[in-house]
Write a protein that holds these residues in place. Structure first.
Motif, mmCIF file in Angstrom:
data_model
loop_
_atom_site.group_PDB
_atom_site.id
_atom_site.type_symbol
_atom_site.label_atom_id
_atom_site.label_comp_id
_atom_site.label_asym_id
_atom_site.label_seq_id
_atom_site.Cartn_x
_atom_site.Cartn_y
_atom_site.Cartn_z
ATOM 1 N N ALA A 1 20.227 68.289 37.358
ATOM 2 C CA ALA A 1 21.263 67.277 37.606
ATOM 3 C C ALA A 1 22.537 67.596 36.833
ATOM 4 O O ALA A 1 23.650 67.484 37.365
ATOM 5 C CB ALA A 1 20.746 65.899 37.222
ATOM 6 N N ALA A 2 22.395 67.996 35.587
ATOM 7 C CA ALA A 2 23.563 68.356 34.783
ATOM 8 C C ALA A 2 24.238 69.611 35.355
ATOM 9 O O ALA A 2 25.464 69.717 35.351
ATOM 10 C CB ALA A 2 23.154 68.595 33.335
ATOM 11 N N GLN B 1 30.050 70.853 40.486
ATOM 12 C CA GLN B 1 30.964 70.002 41.245
ATOM 13 C C GLN B 1 32.269 69.766 40.496
ATOM 14 O O GLN B 1 33.349 69.819 41.081
ATOM 15 C CB GLN B 1 30.290 68.669 41.574
ATOM 16 N N LEU B 2 32.190 69.522 39.200
ATOM 17 C CA LEU B 2 33.391 69.341 38.395
ATOM 18 C C LEU B 2 34.212 70.624 38.354
ATOM 19 O O LEU B 2 35.439 70.591 38.444
ATOM 20 C CB LEU B 2 33.018 68.898 36.980
ATOM 21 N N ARG C 1 31.393 77.475 33.935
ATOM 22 C CA ARG C 1 30.628 76.388 34.549
ATOM 23 C C ARG C 1 29.221 76.843 34.910
ATOM 24 O O ARG C 1 28.257 76.087 34.767
ATOM 25 C CB ARG C 1 31.345 75.855 35.800
ATOM 26 N N ARG D 1 24.291 70.490 38.510
ATOM 27 C CA ARG D 1 25.002 70.078 39.726
ATOM 28 C C ARG D 1 26.342 69.442 39.374
ATOM 29 O O ARG D 1 27.354 69.710 40.000
ATOM 30 C CB ARG D 1 24.144 69.128 40.545
ATOM 31 N N VAL D 2 26.364 68.602 38.345
ATOM 32 C CA VAL D 2 27.611 67.966 37.905
ATOM 33 C C VAL D 2 28.601 69.024 37.418
ATOM 34 O O VAL D 2 29.800 68.955 37.735
ATOM 35 C CB VAL D 2 27.324 66.926 36.797
ATOM 36 N N GLN D 3 28.122 70.019 36.671
ATOM 37 C CA GLN D 3 29.002 71.083 36.176
ATOM 38 C C GLN D 3 29.630 71.857 37.328
ATOM 39 O O GLN D 3 30.822 72.151 37.320
ATOM 40 C CB GLN D 3 28.224 72.039 35.273
ATOM 41 N N ARG E 1 27.161 76.925 31.699
ATOM 42 C CA ARG E 1 26.760 75.576 31.300
ATOM 43 C C ARG E 1 25.692 75.021 32.234
ATOM 44 O O ARG E 1 24.779 74.325 31.792
ATOM 45 C CB ARG E 1 27.968 74.655 31.286
ATOM 46 N N ALA E 2 25.821 75.301 33.520
ATOM 47 C CA ALA E 2 24.847 74.796 34.480
ATOM 48 C C ALA E 2 23.476 75.426 34.271
ATOM 49 O O ALA E 2 22.448 74.778 34.471
ATOM 50 C CB ALA E 2 25.326 75.052 35.903
#
Length: 135
Positions: free
Chosen positions: A66-67, A73-74, A56, A69-71, A59-60
């Motif tokens: 923004a992407a 959090q997921l 993660r 942050r989503v990575q 990928r982050a």
């Protein structure tokens, strides 16, 4: 960052082997060989936890903020679900198996954190020139 994390991914396998060996020997000495499977499950959950964390973060680091942050959090949700699933399964088998799984999980965490601290201390010494291999 990807170079650091790729080395970190390799360390997960060695840490898993070390934690299972340490925990397995301890359980063998104590005469609790029936708990080795639970220890292995807890250590495997921690190894997956660290592998997922590294993936993660990789990928982050490659995308936008923004992407990223989503990575993150997921990844947190997936890691917590994994931990819950393994510990719940161990708890259904009994308290001793639950504690063995938790012990395996924390043992791998201790080994990984120790390796990370040692690796960073060596890196700092090499970058500052305080070691014979330094610049």
């Amino acid at each position: 960052m990807s170079r650091f994390l790729s080395g970190y991914l390799r360390q997960i396998g060695w840490s898993f082997a070390a934690a299972v060996l340490l925990g397995g020997v301890l359980l063998l000495v104590m005469g609790e060989t029936a708990r080795i499977g639970a220890l292995l499950a807890g250590a495997a959950a921690a190894a997956l936890y660290f592998w997922q964390l590294a993936q993660r973060l990789l990928r982050a680091s490659r995308g936008t903020a923004a992407a990223g942050r989503v990575q993150v959090q997921l990844g947190l949700v997936l890691m917590l679900a994994l931990i819950f699933a393994v510990l719940w399964a161990a708890s259904t088998m009994g308290a001793q198996h639950f504690y063995a799984a938790v012990g395996g999980f924390f043992l791998l965490h201790a080994v990984m954190m120790t390796q990370l601290i040692v690796r960073e201390m060596r890196s700092d010494k090499q970058n500052t020139g305080d070691s014979p291999q330094g610049r």
